[in-house]
Write a protein that holds these residues in place. Structure first.
Motif, PDB file in Angstrom:
ATOM      1  N   ASP A   1       0.635  -1.174  -0.172  1.00 28.26           N
ATOM      2  CA  ASP A   1       0.087  -0.014   0.051  1.00 28.26           C
ATOM      3  C   ASP A   1       0.639   1.151   0.125  1.00 28.26           C
ATOM      4  O   ASP A   1       0.252   2.411  -0.170  1.00 28.26           O
ATOM      5  CB  ASP A   1      -0.770   0.077   1.172  1.00 28.26           C
ATOM      6  N   ILE A   2       2.136   1.071   0.290  1.00 19.27           N
ATOM      7  CA  ILE A   2       2.973   2.349   0.338  1.00 19.27           C
ATOM      8  C   ILE A   2       3.044   3.286  -0.686  1.00 19.27           C
ATOM      9  O   ILE A   2       2.993   4.369  -0.630  1.00 19.27           O
ATOM     10  CB  ILE A   2       4.380   1.772   0.777  1.00 19.27           C
ATOM     11  N   ASP A   3       3.163   2.616  -1.900  1.00 21.79           N
ATOM     12  CA  ASP A   3       3.374   3.598  -3.195  1.00 21.79           C
ATOM     13  C   ASP A   3       1.948   4.224  -3.417  1.00 21.79           C
ATOM     14  O   ASP A   3       1.911   5.542  -3.909  1.00 21.79           O
ATOM     15  CB  ASP A   3       3.815   2.644  -4.440  1.00 21.79           C
ATOM     16  N   HIS A   4       1.060   3.801  -3.254  1.00 19.90           N
ATOM     17  CA  HIS A   4      -0.483   4.173  -3.222  1.00 19.90           C
ATOM     18  C   HIS A   4      -0.679   5.475  -2.292  1.00 19.90           C
ATOM     19  O   HIS A   4      -0.995   6.396  -2.675  1.00 19.90           O
ATOM     20  CB  HIS A   4      -1.412   3.150  -3.060  1.00 19.90           C
ATOM     21  N   MET A   5       0.020   5.342  -1.033  1.00 22.23           N
ATOM     22  CA  MET A   5      -0.231   6.184  -0.218  1.00 22.23           C
ATOM     23  C   MET A   5       0.632   7.407  -0.313  1.00 22.23           C
ATOM     24  O   MET A   5       0.182   8.506  -0.239  1.00 22.23           O
ATOM     25  CB  MET A   5       0.048   5.676   1.283  1.00 22.23           C
ATOM     26  N   ILE A   6       1.820   7.075  -0.758  1.00 21.81           N
ATOM     27  CA  ILE A   6       2.746   8.295  -1.322  1.00 21.81           C
ATOM     28  C   ILE A   6       2.177   8.998  -2.402  1.00 21.81           C
ATOM     29  O   ILE A   6       2.133  10.293  -2.588  1.00 21.81           O
ATOM     30  CB  ILE A   6       4.201   7.827  -1.658  1.00 21.81           C
ATOM     31  N   TRP A   7       1.682   8.525  -3.438  1.00 18.48           N
ATOM     32  CA  TRP A   7       0.877   8.867  -4.558  1.00 18.48           C
ATOM     33  C   TRP A   7      -0.108   9.947  -4.181  1.00 18.48           C
ATOM     34  O   TRP A   7      -0.324  11.129  -4.767  1.00 18.48           O
ATOM     35  CB  TRP A   7       0.568   7.817  -5.351  1.00 18.48           C
ATOM     36  N   LEU A   8      -1.012   9.273  -3.290  1.00 18.19           N
ATOM     37  CA  LEU A   8      -2.134  10.020  -2.902  1.00 18.19           C
ATOM     38  C   LEU A   8      -1.672  11.213  -2.084  1.00 18.19           C
ATOM     39  O   LEU A   8      -2.495  12.368  -2.566  1.00 18.19           O
ATOM     40  CB  LEU A   8      -3.056   9.192  -1.968  1.00 18.19           C
ATOM     41  N   PHE A   9      -0.569  11.273  -1.307  1.00 14.55           N
ATOM     42  CA  PHE A   9      -0.177  12.351  -0.402  1.00 14.55           C
ATOM     43  C   PHE A   9       0.336  13.401  -1.462  1.00 14.55           C
ATOM     44  O   PHE A   9       0.108  14.634  -1.288  1.00 14.55           O
ATOM     45  CB  PHE A   9       0.896  11.881   0.453  1.00 14.55           C
ATOM     46  N   GLU A  10       1.277  13.028  -2.303  1.00 10.57           N
ATOM     47  CA  GLU A  10       1.795  14.062  -3.456  1.00 10.57           C
ATOM     48  C   GLU A  10       0.741  14.750  -4.349  1.00 10.57           C
ATOM     49  O   GLU A  10       0.906  15.922  -4.683  1.00 10.57           O
ATOM     50  CB  GLU A  10       2.682  13.429  -4.132  1.00 10.57           C
ATOM     51  N   LYS A  11      -0.254  13.810  -4.945  1.00 13.82           N
ATOM     52  CA  LYS A  11      -1.108  14.365  -5.850  1.00 13.82           C
ATOM     53  C   LYS A  11      -2.175  15.340  -5.269  1.00 13.82           C
ATOM     54  O   LYS A  11      -3.042  16.269  -6.020  1.00 13.82           O
ATOM     55  CB  LYS A  11      -1.722  13.296  -6.667  1.00 13.82           C
ATOM     56  N   PHE A  12      -2.674  14.823  -3.967  1.00 14.30           N
ATOM     57  CA  PHE A  12      -3.783  15.557  -3.149  1.00 14.30           C
ATOM     58  C   PHE A  12      -3.439  16.298  -2.059  1.00 14.30           C
ATOM     59  O   PHE A  12      -4.547  16.625  -1.320  1.00 14.30           O
ATOM     60  CB  PHE A  12      -4.944  14.471  -3.022  1.00 14.30           C
ATOM     61  N   GLN A  13      -2.354  16.563  -1.758  1.00 12.75           N
ATOM     62  CA  GLN A  13      -2.297  17.227  -0.269  1.00 12.75           C
ATOM     63  C   GLN A  13      -2.625  18.377  -0.262  1.00 12.75           C
ATOM     64  O   GLN A  13      -2.903  19.201   0.861  1.00 12.75           O
ATOM     65  CB  GLN A  13      -0.680  17.266  -0.120  1.00 12.75           C
ATOM     66  N   ASN A  14      -3.125  19.146  -1.341  1.00 11.49           N
ATOM     67  CA  ASN A  14      -3.575  20.674  -1.569  1.00 11.49           C
ATOM     68  C   ASN A  14      -5.190  20.678  -1.740  1.00 11.49           C
ATOM     69  O   ASN A  14      -5.470  21.501  -1.741  1.00 11.49           O
ATOM     70  CB  ASN A  14      -2.831  21.429  -2.642  1.00 11.49           C
ATOM     71  N   ILE A  15      -5.436  19.593  -2.062  1.00 10.92           N
ATOM     72  CA  ILE A  15      -7.183  19.280  -1.847  1.00 10.92           C
ATOM     73  C   ILE A  15      -7.701  19.342  -0.584  1.00 10.92           C
ATOM     74  O   ILE A  15      -7.146  18.704   0.252  1.00 10.92           O
ATOM     75  CB  ILE A  15      -7.490  18.000  -2.747  1.00 10.92           C
ATOM     76  N   SER A  16      -8.840  19.910  -0.636  1.00 10.65           N
ATOM     77  CA  SER A  16      -9.575  19.954   0.803  1.00 10.65           C
ATOM     78  C   SER A  16      -9.438  18.805   1.548  1.00 10.65           C
ATOM     79  O   SER A  16      -9.228  18.995   3.087  1.00 10.65           O
ATOM     80  CB  SER A  16     -10.871  20.900   0.690  1.00 10.65           C
ATOM     81  N   PHE A  17      -9.961  17.712   1.109  1.00 12.02           N
ATOM     82  CA  PHE A  17     -10.329  16.612   2.145  1.00 12.02           C
ATOM     83  C   PHE A  17      -8.832  16.192   2.653  1.00 12.02           C
ATOM     84  O   PHE A  17      -8.626  15.840   3.685  1.00 12.02           O
ATOM     85  CB  PHE A  17     -10.870  15.467   1.442  1.00 12.02           C
ATOM     86  N   MET A  18      -7.958  16.239   1.729  1.00 13.68           N
ATOM     87  CA  MET A  18      -6.579  15.689   2.249  1.00 13.68           C
ATOM     88  C   MET A  18      -5.754  16.688   2.979  1.00 13.68           C
ATOM     89  O   MET A  18      -4.974  16.275   3.853  1.00 13.68           O
ATOM     90  CB  MET A  18      -5.661  15.375   0.891  1.00 13.68           C
ATOM     91  N   LYS A  19      -6.117  17.943   2.566  1.00 10.49           N
ATOM     92  CA  LYS A  19      -5.334  19.033   3.264  1.00 10.49           C
ATOM     93  C   LYS A  19      -5.905  18.997   5.133  1.00 10.49           C
ATOM     94  O   LYS A  19      -5.190  19.122   5.881  1.00 10.49           O
ATOM     95  CB  LYS A  19      -5.757  20.410   2.854  1.00 10.49           C
ATOM     96  N   GLU A  20      -7.206  18.747   5.023  1.00 11.98           N
ATOM     97  CA  GLU A  20      -7.720  18.781   6.351  1.00 11.98           C
ATOM     98  C   GLU A  20      -7.333  17.428   7.211  1.00 11.98           C
ATOM     99  O   GLU A  20      -6.836  17.427   8.301  1.00 11.98           O
ATOM    100  CB  GLU A  20      -9.353  18.578   6.390  1.00 11.98           C
TER     101      GLU A  20
END
Length: 842
Positions: free
Chosen positions: A108-127
């Motif tokens: 799951d680690i590659d998916h988790m890093i990908w989600l963090f990098e791509k969505f870290q400024n999106i509202s849900f991920m930012k919160e």
């Protein structure tokens, strides 16, 4: 035609490609969100394990718990390191190592890093990242607390108050982290649901397009098949569910027998009516109608879930809890709905009963004084009440982590004596079907009664219930009673219902001259056989039958050698119904006291005789002394009337003064003798008469003529006391006021009689020379004279104080030198017949 088909196939291929791409990235996103949610559970578990093991380390100081604390805390620390690496753009290796330390699955680690990098400024991920960062801060606090208290333990030992404070701090941090972890999961869960919903509608859109391309014939065939199945299932009148068909206007067209039972409406009554007019509550009508409109307009199902719990109305207006599912059908382009309804009343009642039973059981467990622990066959702790934690000094916050018998034993082991033997016994009892009771001795002096019974379910032993009761006070009381019984100076005994002695203490044996308690109990038939006077025996028996006890009866008993002694008896009898079953008693040897009392009676008789003779002597002496004095005074007065020469007149005046002083002394002696000897003679007091008589009797004292008397009497009730003593008190106080007046100013004497809550108040005040402050505490002493102007013997105020106290009153002095002197006397009211006071009639 071929071109049209190719175009259709191209469109179909494009739609499928778009669907695959969208589903791929959506699934990758949801998979990463799921991985983060799973990682949060590892984060939460690691933090909670660390908190619990840190608490255990503070309580036990055992290194195994510190190691477990560090191991548990390394999980959230690993996640924290990964977050910092992903936010600062560090190497992929650092991110992977942090996430692996946080117990995240390596796939799951590659998916988790990908989600963090791509969505870290999106509202849900930012919160979510913000919540994650806050959680890391409190993990740091927990780590700091652990290091702080470890240093204290390594260099010394935590006090009890420091341990309690530390446990409280750890519990507060753990509670904050629990809330933060829940918020993190909530945000990601909401995100997952949003993505799933979005994916659902995208799929619905493209699937609808595909279905459209597949053709209306397939759709019609599907609808006909669905309609046939619905008709087959819902027309089964024997169903336990209510089946109701209705159209887009909520008009009912089908109503099965179960619906009649559930809602009270017959089929003939309900067909043709609207659901909104019959079984749907007013507050749910809008929701129902919106669901129909959305279905007709865009095909959204009327319910958000296949089955939902809601409420409906019975014919009589009562509210019914139900479980509802709705099947939607189209017949000739008209919307048709089939509602399946399950009556939840019986289920809800059962749930409510179970909740109440659980609540009652919980209340009962926590209201008992016994500590209760339930364990299963494997020794795992199933439940423990608060009193159990209190008895064994376990922080109530620790109850949640007590889930195995070894953990429970860790708290108890160091507190009890013979711990190894007790542990072996507990292990053996786990598999036993026997009831067992024993005493547990703690190292701090406490004593517990331990009682355990097997838990039998369906004839099978499934565990054991342990009950611990603190009997320290009871055991101490028994030991103290035994110590008192054995060491008491009084004889103490216990006899059976027939009066035969069952045991006696050493003092009892010694008192009656026997060698041992066995000899006493064997040779003495009962307490009654010891009594000298059989009338005493009958009297004690009657009192025991009437009241069940005897206190302080004095009587004579026989010793073994036949000697007679006096004893004071206290006896209590215990009954079973009307039959005595046990006697408990004590005997005090009062022979010496009785002899002393007899001697005292003789001495009192002799003293009375002496006092009588002394009274006669005082009266005789005073009479014999006063007679010559009065004769001398008479002769002096005759001589004065003959107008003697000045020198002779001076001598006559000196003789008169000396005679008056001696006469006053004799009268004081008589007053003192009478006050101490005579009882109070109560009679109604007329204060106005007594005051005036007293003032007139004192008119011969020098300085009388220049005085002004002010009398104030305010009484609403009659007052009875000793008239002779009242006259004596007033005479002494007023004569002193006359003698010690200040001749440099106008002199006056105020005499006030009034009532107060304490009783009658007599106040005599003057504006004379006053009394020195250092002499005021001595003026009531015998033979004390406070002034050089005093010509008496110093008995007057002493006799006044004695008289006031004889009448159960009090006297107070308030004086200022050169200003005033005030004496205040308070006497209690005396009951007369049935009334305390009686209104004075005009």
């Amino acid at each position: 035609m071929i071109k049209i088909r190719l175009t259709a196939l191209s469109i179909l291929f494009m739609i499928c490609t778009i669907l695959i791409s969208i589903n791929y990235y959506t699934l990758r996103t949801t998979s990463a969100v799921r991985a983060y949610i799973s990682g949060e559970s590892q984060y939460s578990k690691g933090q909670k394990d660390a908190s619990n093991n840190l608490m255990l380390y503070l309580i036990t100081n055992e290194e195994q718990y510190w190691s477990a604390f560090e191991k548990g805390l390394s999980i959230p620390i690993g996640d924290s390191l990964a977050r910092i690496a992903m936010q600062t753009g560090d190497s992929i290796q650092q991110m992977q190592e942090g996430l692996l330390q946080g117990k995240n699955h390596e796939k799951d680690i590659d998916h988790m890093i990908w989600l963090f990098e791509k969505f870290q400024n999106i509202s849900f991920m930012k919160e979510a990242i913000s919540i994650w960062k806050e959680g890391d801060f409190h993990v740091g606090r927990l780590s700091d607390l652990g290091m702080k208290y470890r240093q204290v333990i390594l260099t010394g030992k935590l006090t009890k108050s420091e341990t309690i404070n530390a446990l409280k701090q750890i519990s507060e941090v753990s509670d904050l982290l629990t809330t933060i972890e829940r918020d993190f999961s909530t945000v990601l869960g909401k995100t997952a649901r949003t993505i799933n919903s979005w994916l659902f509608w995208v799929n619905v859109f493209f699937i609808v397009l595909l279905i459209g391309l597949a053709g209306r014939l397939g759709l019609r065939a599907l609808k006909k098949l669905t309609t046939a199945n619905a008709l087959r299932n819902n027309l089964m009148n024997g169903s336990f569910e209510s089946s109701i068909w209705y159209d887009k206007d909520s008009v009912i067209s089908f109503w099965n027998p179960q619906a009649e039972k559930t809602f009270g409406w017959t089929k003939d009554e309900i067909i043709g009516q609207k659901l909104t007019d019959t079984i749907i509550p007013k507050e749910l009508i809008n929701q129902h109608q919106e669901g129909i409109k959305n279905y007709i307009r865009v095909g959204i199902p009327p319910l958000p879930n296949p089955r939902v719990e809601t409420i409906a109305l019975h014919k009589d207006g009562t509210v019914i809890p139900i479980e509802l599912s709705i099947l939607t059908l189209n017949e000739n382009q008209d919307a048709l709905f089939c509602a399946h309804i399950y009556d939840l009343r019986a289920k809800k009642e059962l749930e409510d009963q179970n909740i109440k039973r659980a609540s009652y059981l919980h209340t009962i467990l926590n209201s008992t004084d016994n500590g209760i622990l339930a364990t299963n066959q494997a020794g795992e702790a199933l439940e423990a009440n608060e009193q159990f934690a209190h008895l064994w000094k376990i922080n109530t916050a620790q109850l949640d982590i007590i889930r195995d018998f070894k953990t429970v034993a860790a708290f108890i082991y160091d507190q009890i004596e013979n711990a190894d033997e007790t542990w072996t016994e507990l292990i053996e009892l786990h598999s036993s079907n026997d009831t067992h009771t024993c005493l547990v001795h703690c190292k701090d002096g406490r004593i517990f009664e331990r009682h355990s019974v097997p838990m039998i379910l369906d004839g099978k032993n499934v565990g054991r219930v342990w009950s611990f009761r603190n009997i320290t006070e009871k055991k101490n009381a028994e030991d103290k009673y035994r110590e008192l019984f054995e060491n008491s100076l009084e004889g103490i005994y216990v006899a059976d219902g027939e009066g035969s002695f069952t045991t006696v203490n050493p003092a009892m044996v010694k008192m009656f001259g026997y060698e041992s308690r066995e000899e006493f109990c064997k040779l003495v038939p009962g307490a009654g056989s010891l009594m000298v006077n059989q009338q005493d025996r009958m009297k004690i028996r009657e009192l025991l039958q009437m009241t069940g006890e005897v206190n302080g009866i004095e009587h004579q008993v026989y010793k073994k050698n036949g000697d007679i002694i006096w004893v004071r008896s206290n006896i209590r009898v215990h009954f079973n119904g009307s039959n005595p079953i046990k006697y408990e008693g004590s005997l005090e040897d009062i022979t010496d006291r009785k002899e002393a009392q007899n001697l005292l009676v003789q001495q009192i008789d002799e003293l009375k005789k002496v006092n009588f003779e002394l009274d006669r002597f005082v009266y005789s002496v005073s009479h014999d002394l006063r007679a010559p004095l009065l004769s001398i005074k008479g002769l002096v007065n005759i001589s004065i009337t003959e107008k003697p020469s000045p020198p002779l007149m001076k001598y006559l005046e000196l003789i008169t003064t000396s005679v008056d002083r001696l006469d006053k002394f004799i009268m004081d002696i008589l007053d003192y003798s009478r006050n101490s000897r005579l009882e109070i003679q109560y009679q109604l007091i007329h204060f106005d008469t007594i005051i005036q008589e007293t003032i007139n009797n004192l008119s011969h004292i020098g300085g009388y003529q220049r005085l002004k008397f002010k009398n104030k009497i305010e009484l609403n009730h009659p007052f009875k006391t000793d008239k002779r003593r009242i006259s004596m008190i007033l005479s002494n106080l007023i004569s002193n006021a006359i003698k010690y007046q200040d001749y440099d100013k106008a002199s006056e004497i105020m005499i006030e009689i009034s009532e107060s809550a304490a009783g009658l108040r007599i106040e005599v005040a003057d504006n004379g020379i006053g009394i020195e402050p250092d002499q005021q505490c001595k003026i009531f002493d015998m033979f004390y004279r406070a002034s050089d102007r005093s010509k008496g013997a110093g008995l007057g105020l002493y006799i006044i104080k004695e008289a006031v106290e004889k009448m159960n009153g009090s006297i107070e002095l308030n004086s200022m030198l050169g200003k005033f002197t005030r004496f205040t006397i308070t006497l209690p009211f005396i009951k007369t017949n049935n009334h305390l006071h009686k209104k004075i009639e005009a």
